[in-house]
Motif scaffolding. Structure first.
Motif, PDB file in Angstrom:
ATOM      1  N   PHE A 118      26.476 -27.800  49.879  1.00 42.29           N
ATOM      2  CA  PHE A 118      26.093 -28.196  48.527  1.00 42.29           C
ATOM      3  C   PHE A 118      24.756 -28.938  48.526  1.00 42.29           C
ATOM      4  O   PHE A 118      23.891 -28.696  47.664  1.00 42.29           O
ATOM      5  N   GLY A 119      24.572 -29.844  49.496  1.00 41.60           N
ATOM      6  CA  GLY A 119      23.301 -30.571  49.570  1.00 41.60           C
ATOM      7  C   GLY A 119      22.128 -29.657  49.866  1.00 41.60           C
ATOM      8  O   GLY A 119      21.046 -29.811  49.279  1.00 41.60           O
ATOM      9  N   GLY A 120      22.325 -28.688  50.756  1.00 41.32           N
ATOM     10  CA  GLY A 120      21.242 -27.756  51.059  1.00 41.32           C
ATOM     11  C   GLY A 120      20.869 -26.897  49.867  1.00 41.32           C
ATOM     12  O   GLY A 120      19.683 -26.680  49.578  1.00 41.32           O
ATOM     13  N   VAL A 121      21.874 -26.391  49.145  1.00 43.55           N
ATOM     14  CA  VAL A 121      21.592 -25.561  47.962  1.00 43.55           C
ATOM     15  C   VAL A 121      20.909 -26.378  46.871  1.00 43.55           C
ATOM     16  O   VAL A 121      19.963 -25.916  46.214  1.00 43.55           O
ATOM     17  N   LEU A 122      21.380 -27.606  46.661  1.00 43.53           N
ATOM     18  CA  LEU A 122      20.769 -28.456  45.639  1.00 43.53           C
ATOM     19  C   LEU A 122      19.306 -28.748  45.943  1.00 43.53           C
ATOM     20  O   LEU A 122      18.430 -28.652  45.065  1.00 43.53           O
ATOM     21  N   LEU A 123      19.024 -29.085  47.186  1.00 41.12           N
ATOM     22  CA  LEU A 123      17.625 -29.352  47.557  1.00 41.12           C
ATOM     23  C   LEU A 123      16.777 -28.089  47.515  1.00 41.12           C
ATOM     24  O   LEU A 123      15.585 -28.140  47.186  1.00 41.12           O
ATOM     25  N   ALA A 124      17.379 -26.930  47.819  1.00 44.21           N
ATOM     26  CA  ALA A 124      16.624 -25.679  47.707  1.00 44.21           C
ATOM     27  C   ALA A 124      16.236 -25.398  46.252  1.00 44.21           C
ATOM     28  O   ALA A 124      15.100 -24.977  45.966  1.00 44.21           O
ATOM     29  N   LEU A 125      17.153 -25.661  45.325  1.00 37.20           N
ATOM     30  CA  LEU A 125      16.831 -25.470  43.906  1.00 37.20           C
ATOM     31  C   LEU A 125      15.750 -26.440  43.446  1.00 37.20           C
ATOM     32  O   LEU A 125      14.830 -26.060  42.705  1.00 37.20           O
ATOM     33  N   ILE A 126      15.846 -27.679  43.889  1.00 32.67           N
ATOM     34  CA  ILE A 126      14.841 -28.668  43.493  1.00 32.67           C
ATOM     35  C   ILE A 126      13.467 -28.303  44.053  1.00 32.67           C
ATOM     36  O   ILE A 126      12.445 -28.351  43.344  1.00 32.67           O
ATOM     37  N   GLU A 127      13.422 -27.923  45.319  1.00 27.92           N
ATOM     38  CA  GLU A 127      12.138 -27.555  45.923  1.00 27.92           C
ATOM     39  C   GLU A 127      11.564 -26.297  45.286  1.00 27.92           C
ATOM     40  O   GLU A 127      10.353 -26.184  45.069  1.00 27.92           O
ATOM     41  N   GLY A 128      12.433 -25.318  44.986  1.00 34.76           N
ATOM     42  CA  GLY A 128      11.952 -24.097  44.332  1.00 34.76           C
ATOM     43  C   GLY A 128      11.380 -24.375  42.954  1.00 34.76           C
ATOM     44  O   GLY A 128      10.333 -23.826  42.579  1.00 34.76           O
ATOM     45  N   ALA A 129      12.058 -25.238  42.193  1.00 34.81           N
ATOM     46  CA  ALA A 129      11.532 -25.594  40.869  1.00 34.81           C
ATOM     47  C   ALA A 129      10.199 -26.321  40.980  1.00 34.81           C
ATOM     48  O   ALA A 129       9.269 -26.075  40.199  1.00 34.81           O
ATOM     49  N   GLY A 130      10.065 -27.206  41.973  1.00 37.76           N
ATOM     50  CA  GLY A 130       8.797 -27.906  42.159  1.00 37.76           C
ATOM     51  C   GLY A 130       7.659 -26.965  42.538  1.00 37.76           C
ATOM     52  O   GLY A 130       6.532 -27.098  42.048  1.00 37.76           O
ATOM     53  N   ILE A 131       7.934 -25.983  43.398  1.00 39.74           N
ATOM     54  CA  ILE A 131       6.896 -25.019  43.787  1.00 39.74           C
ATOM     55  C   ILE A 131       6.485 -24.157  42.608  1.00 39.74           C
ATOM     56  O   ILE A 131       5.293 -23.865  42.392  1.00 39.74           O
ATOM     57  N   MET A 132       7.447 -23.721  41.789  1.00 39.58           N
ATOM     58  CA  MET A 132       7.123 -22.902  40.623  1.00 39.58           C
ATOM     59  C   MET A 132       6.269 -23.673  39.619  1.00 39.58           C
ATOM     60  O   MET A 132       5.276 -23.149  39.095  1.00 39.58           O
ATOM     61  N   LEU A 133       6.629 -24.927  39.343  1.00 39.96           N
ATOM     62  CA  LEU A 133       5.828 -25.736  38.430  1.00 39.96           C
ATOM     63  C   LEU A 133       4.428 -25.972  38.976  1.00 39.96           C
ATOM     64  O   LEU A 133       3.442 -25.952  38.232  1.00 39.96           O
ATOM     65  N   ASN A 134       4.332 -26.180  40.281  1.00 45.10           N
ATOM     66  CA  ASN A 134       3.025 -26.376  40.897  1.00 45.10           C
ATOM     67  C   ASN A 134       2.147 -25.143  40.743  1.00 45.10           C
ATOM     68  O   ASN A 134       0.955 -25.231  40.443  1.00 45.10           O
ATOM     69  N   LYS A 135       2.731 -23.942  40.932  1.00 48.57           N
ATOM     70  CA  LYS A 135       1.961 -22.714  40.774  1.00 48.57           C
ATOM     71  C   LYS A 135       1.537 -22.498  39.330  1.00 48.57           C
ATOM     72  O   LYS A 135       0.427 -22.036  39.055  1.00 48.57           O
ATOM     73  N   VAL A 136       2.415 -22.816  38.391  1.00 45.20           N
ATOM     74  CA  VAL A 136       2.070 -22.636  36.974  1.00 45.20           C
ATOM     75  C   VAL A 136       0.912 -23.548  36.582  1.00 45.20           C
ATOM     76  O   VAL A 136      -0.050 -23.114  35.930  1.00 45.20           O
ATOM     77  N   PHE A 137       0.963 -24.815  36.986  1.00 48.18           N
ATOM     78  CA  PHE A 137      -0.112 -25.742  36.645  1.00 48.18           C
ATOM     79  C   PHE A 137      -1.420 -25.352  37.329  1.00 48.18           C
ATOM     80  O   PHE A 137      -2.496 -25.466  36.749  1.00 48.18           O
ATOM     81  N   THR A 138      -1.329 -24.866  38.560  1.00 50.41           N
ATOM     82  CA  THR A 138      -2.543 -24.453  39.260  1.00 50.41           C
ATOM     83  C   THR A 138      -3.167 -23.236  38.605  1.00 50.41           C
ATOM     84  O   THR A 138      -4.392 -23.139  38.465  1.00 50.41           O
ATOM     85  N   ALA A 139      -2.335 -22.272  38.172  1.00 44.72           N
ATOM     86  CA  ALA A 139      -2.862 -21.081  37.498  1.00 44.72           C
ATOM     87  C   ALA A 139      -3.511 -21.437  36.174  1.00 44.72           C
ATOM     88  O   ALA A 139      -4.529 -20.862  35.790  1.00 44.72           O
ATOM     89  N   GLN A 140      -2.950 -22.393  35.437  1.00 42.82           N
ATOM     90  CA  GLN A 140      -3.551 -22.800  34.177  1.00 42.82           C
ATOM     91  C   GLN A 140      -4.884 -23.488  34.381  1.00 42.82           C
ATOM     92  O   GLN A 140      -5.802 -23.328  33.579  1.00 42.82           O
TER      93      GLN A 140
END
Length: 209
Positions: A118-140
């Motif tokens: 559960f901890g690994g999956v939760l941290l994977a979701l958090i890290e994935g969301a952070g990477i996606m937001l980072n890419k969106v802001f960088t593209a803008q």
């Protein structure tokens, strides 16, 4: 804009930073939760007092639990950085799994494995969301800005000038009519060329009739 890994504190100071942040988040969230719960469970006439007592008793405990989790997570994260010699999302995912498993060790091996997953999956979701937001802001930030000159009030470019000395159509002016060129000879014999002849306007007469 840096990635979530490079924007954090260096590893020795990261543990203290995560412990403080986790305690503050747990204390604030626990205060809000137990205050509302105390208002609901307290009798009429003493709801505010009961809510305040609930916050006083439970908020530090919730904040301490979050601080323990944050300290263990940061310690495992620094251990992964030392072992793997690089910063990437896998360090956080493995640290989350190790933290969940370590906190559930007293409940048995099966419970520890479930908590680790559960901890690994939760941290994977958090890290994935952070990477996606980072890419969106960088593209803008990297999008080229298109400016409409007309909307900004810039004057339009003037048309190219027409050469007055160019030959007219049909061999001389419009429909074969060429403009007159007169020559005036003065008394000393010099010539003065008048390029265009035109009729002068009549002189106004201001006499009273």
């Amino acid at each position: 804009m840096g990635t979530p890994e490079t924007s954090r504190e260096p590893c020795p100071d990261r543990i203290i930073d995560d412990i403080g942040g986790a305690f503050g988040m747990g204390a604030v969230g626990g205060s809000a939760f137990h205050f509302l719960k105390g208002l609901y469970n307290s009798p009429k006439g003493s709801r505010f007092v009961g809510a305040s007592q609930a916050v006083h008793l439970n908020a530090p405990r919730v904040g301490g639990s979050f601080a323990v989790w944050g300290g263990l997570f940061s310690s495992f994260d620094c251990t992964m950085v030392y072992l793997r010699q690089k910063e990437d999302p896998w360090n956080s995912i493995l640290a989350g799994a190790a933290t969940g498993g370590f906190l559930s060790t007293r409940q048995g091996l099966a419970a520890s494995a479930r908590s680790a997953a559960f901890g690994g999956v939760l941290l994977a979701l958090i890290e994935g969301a952070g990477i996606m937001l980072n890419k969106v802001f960088t593209a803008q930030q990297q999008e080229p800005m298109i400016i409409d000159e007309q909307s900004q009030g810039f004057p339009k470019q003037a048309p190219p000038p027409v050469d007055s000395e160019s030959k007219p159509w049909f061999g001389g002016g419009w429909f074969g009519e060429d403009k007159k060129k007169d020559e005036i000879v003065s008394a000393d014999g010099s010539e003065t060329k008048v390029l265009e002849s035109f009729d002068a306007p009549p002189v106004p007469n201001f006499e009273y009739k």
